[in-house]
Enzyme design. Structure first.
Site, PDB file in Angstrom:
ATOM      1  N   ALA A  95       0.831  -1.207   0.000  1.00 19.53           N
ATOM      2  CA  ALA A  95       0.000   0.000   0.000  1.00 19.53           C
ATOM      3  C   ALA A  95       0.860   1.248   0.000  1.00 19.53           C
ATOM      4  O   ALA A  95       0.403   2.334   0.352  1.00 19.53           O
ATOM      5  CB  ALA A  95      -0.946   0.012   1.199  1.00 19.53           C
ATOM      6  N   SER A  96       2.157   1.058  -0.345  1.00 17.73           N
ATOM      7  CA  SER A  96       3.051   2.196  -0.516  1.00 17.73           C
ATOM      8  C   SER A  96       3.083   3.079   0.741  1.00 17.73           C
ATOM      9  O   SER A  96       3.405   2.620   1.823  1.00 17.73           O
ATOM     10  CB  SER A  96       2.623   2.984  -1.751  1.00 17.73           C
ATOM     11  OG  SER A  96       3.517   4.014  -2.043  1.00 17.73           O
ATOM     12  N   HIS A  97       2.705   4.349   0.582  1.00 17.56           N
ATOM     13  CA  HIS A  97       2.799   5.326   1.680  1.00 17.56           C
ATOM     14  C   HIS A  97       1.541   5.380   2.544  1.00 17.56           C
ATOM     15  O   HIS A  97       1.497   6.161   3.498  1.00 17.56           O
ATOM     16  CB  HIS A  97       3.037   6.710   1.093  1.00 17.56           C
ATOM     17  CG  HIS A  97       1.891   7.183   0.233  1.00 17.56           C
ATOM     18  ND1 HIS A  97       1.691   6.706  -1.041  1.00 17.56           N
ATOM     19  CD2 HIS A  97       0.885   8.052   0.471  1.00 17.56           C
ATOM     20  CE1 HIS A  97       0.611   7.276  -1.552  1.00 17.56           C
ATOM     21  NE2 HIS A  97       0.101   8.094  -0.659  1.00 17.56           N
TER      22      HIS A  97
END
Length: 216
Positions: A95-97
């Site tokens: 979910a990256s950042h």
């Protein structure tokens, strides 16, 4: 629910609410059905929900008759490398950042060609909604295979560097308990660089600060 998690370039949502193991399974089936592929490389990050989601996705891929190539806990760029290295489609669970409750899926065709809303995500979403994969008859179940690409990935990354032009450096690196904590030592161990690690322990609950590098 699918309309909430299918974005322009990936799938993203809150685990257990918008993005569940059941949904991941259906996406796995639809992805293999859409590409008519024989193999899919699957990587995942250190988020708490990533192992379960990736297992469900791979089960869907297998039920669609394709083999799932599990490359384990890696960074997104390592998954793209695996797609090119094996010349097969790939997906990355990350979910990256986004905050810890989120998770997501990034997709690519063979050789790391990205899949976005206009090149496949709309079709994959439609396949799930219409359960098209149930109409294609019986299939031989695919296999789950484990392969380690990290040593080859490290060699590839370092191939872009002229080691002779690097002077002895001391660098402080904040991994934020994310995948950089695993990948940075792998890449820099052969370079004349001394890394001072900050939050290199992999922890998908982000106990020290959120994952967004633009704020921390």
């Amino acid at each position: 629910m699918l309309s909430e998690i299918f974005k322009a370039y990936d799938v993203r949502g809150i685990y257990g609410k918008d993005l569940t193991d059941e949904v991941a399974y259906k996406i796995g089936r639809a992805f293999a059905y859409f590409l008519k592929c024989k193999d899919v490389a699957v990587g995942y990050d250190m988020r708490v929900s990533s192992p379960a989601l990736s297992r469900a996705f791979m089960e869907g891929v297998n039920d669609e008759g394709a083999d799932a190539i599990d490359i384990g806990m890696v960074s997104t760029d390592a998954l793209y490398f695996a797609s090119g290295f094996f010349k097969i489609p790939g997906v990355m669970f990350t979910a990256s950042h986004n905050p810890k409750d989120y998770n997501g899926i990034k997709f690519c065709k063979a050789n790391a060609v990205p899949i976005n809303e206009d090149t496949g995500l709309k079709q994959i979403k439609s396949i799930i909604e219409n359960e098209e994969y149930l109409k294609s008859g019986g299939k031989n179940k695919g296999r789950k295979l484990e392969k380690n690409v990290l040593s080859d990935y490290a060699k590839h990354a370092i191939s872009f560097i002229d080691k002779n032009r690097i002077k002895n450096l001391k660098i402080a690196a904040d991994a934020g308990n994310g995948m950089a904590g695993k990948m940075v030592p792998l890449i820099y161990k052969t370079l004349p660089v001394e890394i001072t690690p900050i939050y290199f322990e992999l922890n998908g609950t982000f106990p020290n600060h959120p994952a967004d590098p633009s704020k921390y």
